[in-house]
Design a protein around this motif. Structure first.
Motif, short mmCIF file in Angstrom:
data_model
loop_
_atom_site.label_atom_id
_atom_site.label_comp_id
_atom_site.label_asym_id
_atom_site.label_seq_id
_atom_site.Cartn_x
_atom_site.Cartn_y
_atom_site.Cartn_z
N GLU A 166 25.05 4.89 37.65
CA GLU A 166 25.66 4.12 36.83
C GLU A 166 24.64 4.05 35.25
N THR A 167 23.66 4.78 35.52
CA THR A 167 22.73 4.66 34.26
C THR A 167 22.43 6.28 33.77
N PRO A 168 22.13 6.59 32.52
CA PRO A 168 21.79 7.70 32.08
C PRO A 168 20.58 8.22 32.72
N ASP B 101 16.09 7.59 22.59
CA ASP B 101 16.98 6.91 21.49
C ASP B 101 17.64 7.72 20.66
N GLY B 102 18.78 7.37 20.04
CA GLY B 102 19.58 8.25 18.93
C GLY B 102 20.59 9.10 19.77
N LYS B 103 21.18 9.87 18.76
CA LYS B 103 22.13 10.61 19.28
C LYS B 103 22.11 12.07 18.97
N ILE C 13 23.12 -0.42 28.80
CA ILE C 13 23.81 -0.31 30.06
C ILE C 13 24.31 -1.40 30.65
N GLN D 61 21.20 0.09 19.85
CA GLN D 61 21.17 1.17 20.40
C GLN D 61 21.95 0.96 21.61
N ASP E 261 31.76 4.29 22.82
CA ASP E 261 30.66 3.77 21.95
C ASP E 261 29.69 2.92 22.87
N GLN E 262 28.57 3.41 23.28
CA GLN E 262 27.97 2.75 24.10
C GLN E 262 26.98 1.53 23.38
N GLN E 263 26.93 1.41 22.19
CA GLN E 263 26.38 0.52 21.47
C GLN E 263 27.35 -0.77 21.36
#
Lengths: 122, 312
Positions: free
Chosen positions: B96-98, B149-151, A55, A52, A82-84
């Motif tokens: 800096e985080t989603p 989660d996921g894309k 961060i 997943q 690619d954040q994973q």
């Protein structure tokens, strides 16, 4: 109302049943150098591939030799687009010997996971 | 995680409950007859006043618990209690985080909710303003849990299903306190044919909304569980996540049984009862009070589920 509800329910249930992957929390999928693997020197960076998005601002990696020497690491970064994938740049190339890597990462869903693995440089 | 786990669960639980009340009890007055929220004939001024007071309690509670929730997330991520006063950690968290941007947006909405709750205007205006604010608060909870989660389309579908689940559940469970206030006022007005008709009208309107809401809650709940286990529901029987989910399902089943009792036993009896013997309203009140308690327990289970690792 029923005309709306029926298709909605079918679509929602079908989409969840069609789901093939379910990864909540980030777990280490694989790494380079690989978990438990032996690789040729020199090793200048380690790549960690997670299940997943991670961060890096709230993630930590600790690398140490079997003798207990701590290997300095740079700021963790994600691979481009690619954040994973997390890239660990090492302060110096790893010479022959055994190393352990401990990681603690925060995933995009705010959850924290951790783990350790060992690899050898020949 | 161990030290922050309990505060995190409690903050989430209180936040869910307070935002549910903000949405459900405001929304209640829009599927009832318009005159119910007015002071004239057919109106329920005491119930409206009680809802106003409830919202004035729920809004600051939602704001405080919302801030506490974010603080617990930050402490858990940084593994340091001082992170909540560390400017660098706060900068990283919010920028800096989603979920940083969503956090700022939610904090602004919570502040707006408090302002609306304490505006001098009463009743319908407040309800109309709180419905969209609390709906967005419910939907944006998705950014702090498994649904994010996921894309791509997969992620969008999970967030949409989460939004439907939480909005429908809030309309149902969050509307129970307002319904309870309405029935208490009807009960105090004394037995009369008018009170009986009013009560039946209020209950049948709530029932209609609840039937749609429950259908959506169950369907989206099954879908949510499917997303967590990738369609392999058997995985649920051998995990902590499954244990909590099964307890949640058991409590929801009890709520549905009570809803059935209200809709198909107590309401028809009220319709047929002699005026002197309108004790069914009292039974409905007791049943609703139990429903409110069960609803709170379901939210407790939801608060735990969101931070429990689903079976892999």
């Amino acid at each position: 109302m029923q005309r709306f509800l029926k298709p909605f329910i079918i679509a929602v249930l079908a989409s969840s049943l069609a789901a093939t992957t379910a990864f909540a929390h980030a777990f280490l999928d694989h790494a380079v150098p690989g978990v438990g693997m032996t690789v040729s020197a020199p090793v200048r960076e380690i790549r960690l591939y997670y299940t997943q998005g991670v961060i890096t601002a709230f993630s930590h990696v600790h690398v140490a030799s079997d003798a207990g020497a701590v290997i300095p690491t740079g700021k963790l970064v994600n691979a481009p687009s690619d954040q994973q994938t997390v890239i660990v740049r090492l302060g110096r190339a790893l010479g022959p010997g055994g190393y352990s890597l401990s990681w603690q990462v925060t995933s995009v869903d705010t959850h924290v996971t951790q783990g350790t693995f060992h690899f050898t440089v020949s | 995680m161990l030290m922050i786990y309990l505060p995190l669960v409690i903050a989430r639980w209180i936040h869910f409950a307070s935002v549910f009340v903000l949405f459900g009890s405001s929304f209640f007055w829009f599927y009832q007859r318009a005159e119910r929220s007015l002071a004239g004939p057919g109106g329920l001024p005491r119930a409206v006043r009680a809802t106003d007071i409830l919202l004035r309690i729920a809004a600051p509670v939602a704001a405080v618990s919302g801030v506490a929730w974010l603080a617990c997330i930050l402490i858990n991520m940084a593994r340091d209690f001082h992170s909540i006063i560390d400017p660098e950690d706060l900068r990283l968290f919010f920028f800096e985080t989603p979920f940083g941007t969503v956090s700022i947006f939610r904090l602004a909405l919570l502040a707006i909710g408090v302002v609306i709750a304490f505006m001098p205007e009463h009743g319908r205006w407040r309800f109309a303003a709180l419905v969209p604010v609390s709906a967005i608060l419910l939907i944006t909870q998705a950014w702090f849990g498994h649904s994010v989660d996921g894309k791509g389309l997969y992620r969008g579908t999970m967030i949409s299903v989460y939004a439907i689940h939480t909005i429908a559940a809030a309309a149902w469970a969050g509307g129970l306190p307002a319904l309870l206030f309405a029935l208490i006022e009807q009960c105090r007005s004394g037995p009369s044919e008018k009170a009986r008709h009013s009560t039946l009208d209020i209950c049948s309107r709530f029932s209609l909304m609840a039937m749609v809401a429950v259908t959506l809650v169950v369907a989206s709940g099954i879908a949510n569980a499917g997303f967590r286990v990738a369609g392999s529901f058997l995985k649920l029987f051998d995990s902590n996540y499954g244990d909590v989910l099964l307890k949640k399902i058991a409590i929801v089943a009890a709520m549905l049984a009570l809803a059935y009792l209200n809709r198909f036993v107590l309401t028809p009896r009220l319709r047929a009862a002699p005026l002197k013997g309108m004790t069914q309203i009292t039974w409905l009140r007791y049943s609703l009070a139990i429903d409110v308690v069960l609803g709170a327990l379901v939210l407790g289970a939801s608060a735990i589920l969101g931070i429990t690792m689903p079976p892999q």
